[in-house]
Write a protein that holds these residues in place. Structure first.
Motif: not given
Length: 131
Positions: A58-72, A74-84
């Motif tokens: 994500n920091l390299m601007n390569t989108t590999i995770l997309v949140e279904a609810n765009k208005n959630s 959550h930042n990408m840091f939280e989403s990355s570890f949650y998804f993991s």
């Protein structure tokens, strides 16, 4: 920086999983605090490692995770570890979806999540027979 950190993270995950295949590191009772902490450490290492991989992409601007609810909110840091964590313990909830190469990375994490308990049980049982 990405090309420096990614191999380090992958190496840490590999070394953590490698400990399952080193003989005679767990001795004693089948159910013990040591065995629990050992398994917890391996799980935590894999969650943090894959979370960092998702975050580095994500920091390299390569989108590999997309949140279904765009208005959630959550930042990408939280989403990355949650998804993991969701991929390691189950196959996710569908609220964060991998895309592109993220699908392959998620499959490897899910495979580790499915085989880790079996490898741990096999290791504990083989060590029981060696005592």
């Amino acid at each position: 920086m990405f090309y420096f950190l990614l191999p380090i993270v992958i190496f840490c995950i590999f070394m953590s999983l490698r400990t399952l295949f080193i003989p005679n590191t767990l001795k004693g009772k089948l159910v013990s605090v040591d065995n629990f902490l050992y398994l917890g450490t391996v799980y935590l290492t894999v969650i943090i490692g894959y979370g960092l991989i998702y975050l580095l992409f994500n920091l390299m601007n390569t989108t590999i995770l997309v949140e279904a609810n765009k208005n959630s909110g959550h930042n990408m840091f939280e989403s990355s570890f949650y998804f993991s964590a969701m991929m390691l313990f189950s196959v996710g909830n569908g609220d964060v979806v991998p895309v592109g190469i993220g699908r392959f990375i998620a499959v490897t994490e899910a495979l580790i999540g499915y085989t880790l308990p079996a490898a741990f049980v096999a290791k504990v049982m083989s060590n029981k027979n060696n005592i």
